[in-house]
Design a protein around this motif. Structure first.
Motif, PDB file in Angstrom:
ATOM      1  N   ARG A  39      -2.374   8.966   4.347  1.00 47.67           N
ATOM      2  CA  ARG A  39      -2.782   9.665   3.124  1.00 47.67           C
ATOM      3  C   ARG A  39      -3.069  11.145   3.342  1.00 47.67           C
ATOM      4  O   ARG A  39      -3.131  11.912   2.383  1.00 47.67           O
ATOM      5  CB  ARG A  39      -4.045   9.013   2.547  1.00 47.67           C
ATOM      6  CG  ARG A  39      -3.853   7.607   2.068  1.00 47.67           C
ATOM      7  CD  ARG A  39      -5.042   7.132   1.244  1.00 47.67           C
ATOM      8  NE  ARG A  39      -6.326   7.354   1.864  1.00 47.67           N
ATOM      9  CZ  ARG A  39      -6.936   6.501   2.674  1.00 47.67           C
ATOM     10  NH1 ARG A  39      -6.368   5.360   2.980  1.00 47.67           N
ATOM     11  NH2 ARG A  39      -8.121   6.781   3.169  1.00 47.67           N
TER      12      ARG A  39
ATOM     13  N   TYR B 275      -8.533   7.690  -3.727  1.00 52.18           N
ATOM     14  CA  TYR B 275      -8.340   6.442  -3.004  1.00 52.18           C
ATOM     15  C   TYR B 275      -9.692   5.757  -2.872  1.00 52.18           C
ATOM     16  O   TYR B 275     -10.639   6.337  -2.323  1.00 52.18           O
ATOM     17  CB  TYR B 275      -7.772   6.737  -1.618  1.00 52.18           C
ATOM     18  CG  TYR B 275      -7.365   5.526  -0.829  1.00 52.18           C
ATOM     19  CD1 TYR B 275      -6.058   5.071  -0.834  1.00 52.18           C
ATOM     20  CD2 TYR B 275      -8.289   4.837  -0.051  1.00 52.18           C
ATOM     21  CE1 TYR B 275      -5.678   3.966  -0.085  1.00 52.18           C
ATOM     22  CE2 TYR B 275      -7.926   3.731   0.692  1.00 52.18           C
ATOM     23  CZ  TYR B 275      -6.613   3.300   0.668  1.00 52.18           C
ATOM     24  OH  TYR B 275      -6.248   2.203   1.400  1.00 52.18           O
TER      25      TYR B 275
ATOM     26  N   LEU C 112      -6.082   4.835  -6.693  1.00 51.41           N
ATOM     27  CA  LEU C 112      -5.611   3.654  -5.972  1.00 51.41           C
ATOM     28  C   LEU C 112      -6.816   2.912  -5.398  1.00 51.41           C
ATOM     29  O   LEU C 112      -7.627   3.505  -4.684  1.00 51.41           O
ATOM     30  CB  LEU C 112      -4.673   4.077  -4.832  1.00 51.41           C
ATOM     31  CG  LEU C 112      -4.228   2.998  -3.838  1.00 51.41           C
ATOM     32  CD1 LEU C 112      -3.569   1.821  -4.542  1.00 51.41           C
ATOM     33  CD2 LEU C 112      -3.298   3.591  -2.807  1.00 51.41           C
ATOM     34  N   TRP C 113      -6.927   1.625  -5.730  1.00 51.86           N
ATOM     35  CA  TRP C 113      -7.976   0.778  -5.142  1.00 51.86           C
ATOM     36  C   TRP C 113      -7.313  -0.196  -4.184  1.00 51.86           C
ATOM     37  O   TRP C 113      -6.509  -1.037  -4.578  1.00 51.86           O
ATOM     38  CB  TRP C 113      -8.729   0.025  -6.229  1.00 51.86           C
ATOM     39  CG  TRP C 113      -9.791  -0.885  -5.693  1.00 51.86           C
ATOM     40  CD1 TRP C 113     -10.510  -0.716  -4.534  1.00 51.86           C
ATOM     41  CD2 TRP C 113     -10.246  -2.117  -6.265  1.00 51.86           C
ATOM     42  NE1 TRP C 113     -11.397  -1.771  -4.368  1.00 51.86           N
ATOM     43  CE2 TRP C 113     -11.243  -2.632  -5.406  1.00 51.86           C
ATOM     44  CE3 TRP C 113      -9.918  -2.816  -7.406  1.00 51.86           C
ATOM     45  CZ2 TRP C 113     -11.914  -3.821  -5.679  1.00 51.86           C
ATOM     46  CZ3 TRP C 113     -10.570  -4.003  -7.685  1.00 51.86           C
ATOM     47  CH2 TRP C 113     -11.566  -4.498  -6.828  1.00 51.86           C
ATOM     48  N   ASP C 114      -7.651  -0.072  -2.899  1.00 50.66           N
ATOM     49  CA  ASP C 114      -7.034  -0.881  -1.855  1.00 50.66           C
ATOM     50  C   ASP C 114      -8.141  -1.433  -0.957  1.00 50.66           C
ATOM     51  O   ASP C 114      -8.715  -0.662  -0.194  1.00 50.66           O
ATOM     52  CB  ASP C 114      -6.056   0.001  -1.064  1.00 50.66           C
ATOM     53  CG  ASP C 114      -5.096  -0.775  -0.192  1.00 50.66           C
ATOM     54  OD1 ASP C 114      -5.235  -2.013  -0.095  1.00 50.66           O
ATOM     55  OD2 ASP C 114      -4.209  -0.145   0.409  1.00 50.66           O
TER      56      ASP C 114
ATOM     57  N   HIS D  95      -4.130   4.034   7.680  1.00 51.69           N
ATOM     58  CA  HIS D  95      -4.080   4.339   6.242  1.00 51.69           C
ATOM     59  C   HIS D  95      -4.582   5.765   5.976  1.00 51.69           C
ATOM     60  O   HIS D  95      -4.005   6.493   5.165  1.00 51.69           O
ATOM     61  CB  HIS D  95      -4.917   3.332   5.445  1.00 51.69           C
ATOM     62  CG  HIS D  95      -4.197   2.042   5.177  1.00 51.69           C
ATOM     63  ND1 HIS D  95      -3.146   1.949   4.310  1.00 51.69           N
ATOM     64  CD2 HIS D  95      -4.389   0.790   5.671  1.00 51.69           C
ATOM     65  CE1 HIS D  95      -2.715   0.693   4.265  1.00 51.69           C
ATOM     66  NE2 HIS D  95      -3.452  -0.024   5.085  1.00 51.69           N
ATOM     67  N   LYS D  96      -5.647   6.171   6.654  1.00 48.74           N
ATOM     68  CA  LYS D  96      -6.165   7.537   6.477  1.00 48.74           C
ATOM     69  C   LYS D  96      -5.124   8.560   6.896  1.00 48.74           C
ATOM     70  O   LYS D  96      -4.927   9.576   6.219  1.00 48.74           O
ATOM     71  CB  LYS D  96      -7.450   7.731   7.298  1.00 48.74           C
ATOM     72  CG  LYS D  96      -8.664   7.069   6.710  1.00 48.74           C
ATOM     73  CD  LYS D  96      -9.879   7.332   7.603  1.00 48.74           C
ATOM     74  CE  LYS D  96     -11.137   6.686   7.045  1.00 48.74           C
ATOM     75  NZ  LYS D  96     -12.297   6.886   7.935  1.00 48.74           N
TER      76      LYS D  96
ATOM     77  N   TRP E 155      -5.651  13.196  -0.534  1.00 50.58           N
ATOM     78  CA  TRP E 155      -6.364  12.188  -1.310  1.00 50.58           C
ATOM     79  C   TRP E 155      -7.872  12.445  -1.196  1.00 50.58           C
ATOM     80  O   TRP E 155      -8.380  12.778  -0.131  1.00 50.58           O
ATOM     81  CB  TRP E 155      -6.086  10.789  -0.773  1.00 50.58           C
ATOM     82  CG  TRP E 155      -4.705  10.273  -1.030  1.00 50.58           C
ATOM     83  CD1 TRP E 155      -3.577  10.559  -0.314  1.00 50.58           C
ATOM     84  CD2 TRP E 155      -4.305   9.364  -2.053  1.00 50.58           C
ATOM     85  NE1 TRP E 155      -2.508   9.890  -0.831  1.00 50.58           N
ATOM     86  CE2 TRP E 155      -2.923   9.137  -1.895  1.00 50.58           C
ATOM     87  CE3 TRP E 155      -4.980   8.707  -3.075  1.00 50.58           C
ATOM     88  CZ2 TRP E 155      -2.204   8.289  -2.724  1.00 50.58           C
ATOM     89  CZ3 TRP E 155      -4.273   7.857  -3.907  1.00 50.58           C
ATOM     90  CH2 TRP E 155      -2.891   7.654  -3.738  1.00 50.58           C
TER      91      TRP E 155
ATOM     92  N   ALA F  49     -11.445   2.823  -1.054  1.00 48.58           N
ATOM     93  CA  ALA F  49     -11.221   1.960   0.106  1.00 48.58           C
ATOM     94  C   ALA F  49     -12.289   0.875   0.176  1.00 48.58           C
ATOM     95  O   ALA F  49     -13.482   1.179   0.141  1.00 48.58           O
ATOM     96  CB  ALA F  49     -11.245   2.798   1.380  1.00 48.58           C
TER      97      ALA F  49
ATOM     98  N   SER G 268       0.834  -1.210   0.000  1.00 46.44           N
ATOM     99  CA  SER G 268       0.000   0.000   0.000  1.00 46.44           C
ATOM    100  C   SER G 268       0.866   1.256   0.000  1.00 46.44           C
ATOM    101  O   SER G 268       0.601   2.201  -0.742  1.00 46.44           O
ATOM    102  CB  SER G 268      -0.931   0.013   1.211  1.00 46.44           C
ATOM    103  OG  SER G 268      -1.876  -1.026   1.117  1.00 46.44           O
TER     104      SER G 268
ATOM    105  N   GLU H 178       0.865   4.052  -2.943  1.00 46.16           N
ATOM    106  CA  GLU H 178       0.584   5.458  -2.655  1.00 46.16           C
ATOM    107  C   GLU H 178       1.703   6.359  -3.143  1.00 46.16           C
ATOM    108  O   GLU H 178       1.458   7.377  -3.801  1.00 46.16           O
ATOM    109  CB  GLU H 178       0.369   5.649  -1.152  1.00 46.16           C
ATOM    110  CG  GLU H 178      -0.935   5.053  -0.650  1.00 46.16           C
ATOM    111  CD  GLU H 178      -1.071   5.057   0.864  1.00 46.16           C
ATOM    112  OE1 GLU H 178      -0.314   5.812   1.529  1.00 46.16           O
ATOM    113  OE2 GLU H 178      -1.924   4.315   1.383  1.00 46.16           O
TER     114      GLU H 178
ATOM    115  N   THR I 216     -11.061  10.446  -0.938  1.00 43.32           N
ATOM    116  CA  THR I 216     -11.333   9.052  -0.568  1.00 43.32           C
ATOM    117  C   THR I 216     -12.801   8.698  -0.764  1.00 43.32           C
ATOM    118  O   THR I 216     -13.687   9.456  -0.381  1.00 43.32           O
ATOM    119  CB  THR I 216     -10.937   8.794   0.900  1.00 43.32           C
ATOM    120  OG1 THR I 216      -9.536   9.082   1.051  1.00 43.32           O
ATOM    121  CG2 THR I 216     -11.197   7.354   1.301  1.00 43.32           C
TER     122      THR I 216
END
Length: 197
Positions: free
Chosen positions: A60, A38, A88-90, A56-57, A65, A40, A18, A22, A67
Motif C-alpha cells: 500500500r 485502509y 477498504l476494510w480488510d 500488505h503495508k 493510504w 486493518a 486484497s 486495493e 491506515t
C-alpha cells in the motif's frame, strides 16, 4: 443524502482478493483526487501474521493510504472517515475472530456470553451503514471458509455459522459482490445488472 457504493469481496486464502480490492479503489480515488483509507483488522499474534501485515503495508505504501488499525469495535472508526473517502476494510474474517474472543483475558469471551455476538452483529450493520453514508466507496474483504469440511471444534463451527450469516447480510446490502478465484474476479451481484432486471 447520496450514499456511497458498497462492494463485498470474498475468496480463499491467497486468492488475490486484497490486491484486487486495493487496485479497484486506487483507480477510483485517483480519478476523483480523493483519499484512500485502509481499515486493518489484523493483529500480529505470530511471525507469519506479522509478515503478512508488513507485506500488505509495503504493497500500500506507493499509493499513500491512510491506515487505521481497528481489530475490533469497528464503530470507533466512523468519525475518522471523511466525505468522499475510498475505504477498504480488510478483513471481516479477522474482525469476527477478534470480536468473538473479546473478554477472554477475564475468562468471559464474547463467544461464551448469551447475546454478545448478536449485539456485535447489529452494531456491525449500523457501522457499515454509517461508513457508506460518508465514503464514496466502501470495499469489504472477507475470507471464504465455508467450503471447508465441518470442524470437530464447536467454537470453529460457531465462527463459521456467524461468518456465513454476516456474509449473506452484507451481500444483500452490497451494490456489488465478487468472489475471487485464482486471481480472477467472479461477479455474483452487480448494481448495473440488478437495475436491468
Amino acid at each position: 443524502m447520496v450514499c456511497g457504493k458498497l462492494t463485498f469481496i470474498s475468496g480463499g486464502v491467497r486468492s488475490g482478493k486484497s490486491a484486487y480490492a486495493e487496485k479497484l479503489l486506487v483507480n477510483e480515488a485517483q480519478k476523483n483526487a480523493a483519499r484512500l483509507v485502509y481499515i486493518a483488522s489484523g493483529i500480529a499474534t505470530d511471525s507469519e501474521m506479522q509478515a503478512r501485515i508488513e507485506r500488505h503495508k509495503s504493497d500500500r505504501s506507493i499509493h499513500s493510504w491512510t491506515t487505521f488499525e481497528q481489530p475490533f469495535e469497528l464503530e470507533k472508526i466512523v468519525p475518522s472517515i471523511q466525505p468522499g473517502d475510498y475505504v477498504l476494510w480488510d478483513c471481516l474474517t479477522t474482525w469476527l475472530a477478534n470480536e468473538l474472543y473479546v473478554g477472554w483475558e477475564s475468562g468471559k469471551p464474547c463467544i461464551e456470553q448469551a447475546g454478545c455476538i448478536e449485539q456485535k452483529e447489529t452494531q456491525l450493520y449500523t457501522t457499515i451503514d454509517a461508513l457508506v453514508s460518508q465514503a464514496a466507496h466502501l470495499v469489504i474483504v472477507s475470507n471464504e471458509v465455508l467450503d471447508e469440511l465441518p470442524s470437530n471444534y464447536a467454537e470453529t463451527e460457531i465462527y463459521r455459522l456467524w461468518l456465513g450469516r454476516i456474509h449473506q447480510a452484507l451481500v444483500k446490502k452490497a451494490d456489488t459482490a465478487i468472489e475471487m478465484d485464482y486471481g480472477i474476479p467472479i461477479v455474483w451481484k452487480n448494481e448495473r445488472q440488478e437495475m436491468k432486471q
